[in-house]
Structure formats: structure tokens, C-alpha cells
Design an enzyme around this catalytic site. Structure first.
Site, PDB file in Angstrom:
ATOM      1  N   HIS A  33      26.782  12.475  34.034  1.00  0.00           N
ATOM      2  CA  HIS A  33      27.085  12.566  32.686  1.00  0.00           C
ATOM      3  C   HIS A  33      26.897  11.070  31.886  1.00  0.00           C
ATOM      4  O   HIS A  33      27.445  10.081  32.700  1.00  0.00           O
ATOM      5  CB  HIS A  33      28.755  12.963  32.324  1.00  0.00           C
ATOM      6  CG  HIS A  33      29.148  12.801  31.188  1.00  0.00           C
ATOM      7  ND1 HIS A  33      28.940  14.249  30.349  1.00  0.00           N
ATOM      8  CD2 HIS A  33      29.928  11.892  30.416  1.00  0.00           C
ATOM      9  CE1 HIS A  33      29.615  13.791  29.004  1.00  0.00           C
ATOM     10  NE2 HIS A  33      30.221  12.508  29.148  1.00  0.00           N
ATOM     11  N   MET A  37      27.723   4.907  23.864  1.00  0.00           N
ATOM     12  CA  MET A  37      28.607   4.286  22.900  1.00  0.00           C
ATOM     13  C   MET A  37      28.062   3.140  21.982  1.00  0.00           C
ATOM     14  O   MET A  37      27.346   2.339  22.453  1.00  0.00           O
ATOM     15  CB  MET A  37      29.753   3.841  23.377  1.00  0.00           C
ATOM     16  CG  MET A  37      30.517   4.931  24.479  1.00  0.00           C
ATOM     17  SD  MET A  37      31.782   4.305  25.252  1.00  0.00           S
ATOM     18  CE  MET A  37      32.450   5.403  26.255  1.00  0.00           C
ATOM     19  N   ASP A 171      35.904  16.844  28.848  1.00  0.00           N
ATOM     20  CA  ASP A 171      35.579  15.502  29.051  1.00  0.00           C
ATOM     21  C   ASP A 171      36.810  14.473  28.696  1.00  0.00           C
ATOM     22  O   ASP A 171      37.152  14.264  27.483  1.00  0.00           O
ATOM     23  CB  ASP A 171      34.368  15.140  28.459  1.00  0.00           C
ATOM     24  CG  ASP A 171      33.895  13.742  28.531  1.00  0.00           C
ATOM     25  OD1 ASP A 171      34.322  12.930  29.510  1.00  0.00           O
ATOM     26  OD2 ASP A 171      33.004  13.174  27.755  1.00  0.00           O
TER      27      ASP A 171
HETATM   28  C1  DX5 Z   1      35.190   9.000  27.251  1.00  0.00           C
HETATM   29  C2  DX5 Z   1      33.941   9.431  27.830  1.00  0.00           C
HETATM   30  C3  DX5 Z   1      34.163  10.258  29.264  1.00  0.00           C
HETATM   31  C4  DX5 Z   1      34.751   9.512  30.245  1.00  0.00           C
HETATM   32  C5  DX5 Z   1      35.424  10.168  31.096  1.00  0.00           C
HETATM   33  O1  DX5 Z   1      34.645   8.459  25.820  1.00  0.00           O
HETATM   34  O2  DX5 Z   1      33.237  10.435  27.112  1.00  0.00           O
HETATM   35  O3  DX5 Z   1      32.972  10.834  29.698  1.00  0.00           O
HETATM   36  O4  DX5 Z   1      33.944   8.531  31.202  1.00  0.00           O
HETATM   37  O5  DX5 Z   1      36.130   9.321  32.211  1.00  0.00           O
HETATM   38  P1  DX5 Z   1      37.602   9.863  32.893  1.00  0.00           P
HETATM   39  O6  DX5 Z   1      37.256  11.056  33.606  1.00  0.00           O
HETATM   40  O7  DX5 Z   1      37.893   8.496  33.718  1.00  0.00           O
HETATM   41  O8  DX5 Z   1      38.506  10.063  31.792  1.00  0.00           O
HETATM   42 ZN    ZN Z   2      31.573  11.686  28.026  1.00  0.00          ZN
END
Ligand code: DX5
Ligand code: ZN
Length: 215
Positions: A33, A37, A171
């Protein structure tokens, strides 16, 4: 329905990215994944096209690209060319969701729409038959390591009822316990970052996220 784990490399050791990719592969995890951003749609900046191309060159893992950028229509073709297999973009970030989805579908990549915790599931209804996957954010997008928002599960239930065969991804804040809650609500694609990368045994952690059983 088959369950998948998608390891969010936002929690990986960036200076050892190749080793981290190998660790994901060796743990039997199906997808990587990749959170993009832009500092505008979300209050953080991560990484983009050059890193995706570099990862594409070294792995056959399914690259699951989560665009947290404003007006994703501008960049979707370039992320497709850089090696994405699945691209998701946010309904909240696109002025014309339908036109953006058309551009995405034309790339031939798997198409997904994402919604933030405060966005109703119904926003996705008009697009469900054009999607390969729906992404229900279980934290506010922008950062790894946040706490799972339980209220988002109602949206997973609504979507699962409406689209029995659609891949539904969750997610944010996914660990062995919250994954069980999300699977029960109907999610079959589980993104996990901090939980997987901090686990002593990533394969076991992934198994627990995928099915809840260690064998
Ligand atoms: C947050 C991201 C996620 C994040 C999830 O904006 O989209 O993909 O990396 O990380 P965890 O599992 O640590 O919440
Ligand atoms: Zn994500």
C-alpha cells in the site's frame, strides 16, 4: 470471498526500503500500500512517482496506490505509468468524480474510490458498478499509527450489503483485533502499517489481520 492484506509502507524504514519490500514478500502479504499525500488534501507530505517506479522495478507485489491528493485527475495517468496496479482516489478530493473515474478506468488499472470517516457510504452508490474496490478510511487520512474509528464499520456493512462481490478495503488503525471487527462488517482487503512493521513476526501478524487464525 478472498481476503487480502496490503502493507502500508508509510510505516517502513525508508532508508531500507528494499529490505522492507523483501520482508513484505517473505511474509506472504499480497499487496504493498503506497500512500501519496500532497500537503493540501491532507496535512502531510509523503512520497510520489520516483519512489513508486523504484519499487515497481524490484517487486511483483500488487502495488496499491492510495492517492490523498487534490484533483487526482491530474496525476492518475502518471501513477499508472509508474507501475500502480490499483489506484484509489478520494471522492472528497475530486471536483468531478465521474470524469476522474473515467480517466482512471482508461488506464486499465484497477479502480477504487476512497471515502474519509465523515463521508457517507451512499456517496459511492452511483459508482459501484464501475469500481474494482471501495476504500473506507477507518482513520482521518494523513498519518499512520492512529486509532481505528469504530463508527466507520456501519459504512462497511452498508456497502457490503449493496455490493456483495466488491472488494472493500479498510485503512487506518488495523491490527489483529480491529481487523476482526472490519472483516465481520464485510471488509476483505485490510491495509495495515504500524501493526505489521512493528511486529516481531510479520507473517504471523499478517495472518492474524487476514483471517484471524495463525495457520
Ligand atoms: C493514513 C494512511 C494509511 C496508514 C495506515 O492516511 O492512508 O495507509 O499508513 O497506517 P496504520 O496501519 O499505522 O494506521
Ligand atoms: Zn492509505
Amino acid at each position: 470471498m478472498k481476503n487480502y492484506v496490503s502493507a502500508s509502507i508509510l510505516s517502513a524504514d525508508m532508508l531500507r526500503l528494499e529490505q522492507e519490500v523483501r520482508r513484505i514478500e517473505k511474509s506472504g502479504i499480497e499487496m504493498l500500500h503506497f500512500d501519496v499525500m500532497d500537503g493540501v488534501f491532507v496535512n502531510n507530505i509523503s512520497y510520489g512517482l520516483p519512489i513508486l517506479s523504484a519499487i515497481r522495478k524490484i517487486t511483483d507485489l500488487t502495488l496499491d496506490v492510495h492517492l490523498m491528493i487534490t484533483e487526482p485527475i491530474r496525476y492518475i495517468p502518471r501513477f499508472a505509468e509508474a507501475g500502480a496496479d490499483i489506484i484509489s482516489f478520494h471522492t472528497e478530493a475530486a471536483e468531478d468524480v465521474s470524469a476522474t473515474l473515467d480517466v482512471l478506468r482508461k488506464t486499465g488499472k484497477k479502480s477504487a474510490l476512497a471515502i474519509k470517516p465523515g463521508t457517507p457510504a451512499e456517496v459511492l452508490f452511483p459508482y459501484l458498478d464501475q469500481l474494482d474496490m471501495a476504500l473506507v478510511m477507518t482513520v482521518e487520512p494523513g498519518f499512520g499509527g492512529q486509532r481505528f474509528i469504530h463508527e466507520t464499520m456501519e459504512k462497511v456493512r452498508i456497502l457490503r450489503e449493496k455490493a456483495p462481490l466488491l472488494d472493500i478495503q479498510v485503512d487506518g488503525g488495523i491490527n489483529a483485533e480491529t481487523a476482526a471487527i472490519a472483516r465481520e462488517a464485510g471488509a476483505n482487503n485490510l491495509v495495515s502499517g504500524s501493526y505489521l512493521f512493528s511486529a516481531e513476526d510479520m507473517s504471523l501478524a499478517a495472518q492474524l489481520v487476514r483471517t484471524g487464525s495463525s495457520c
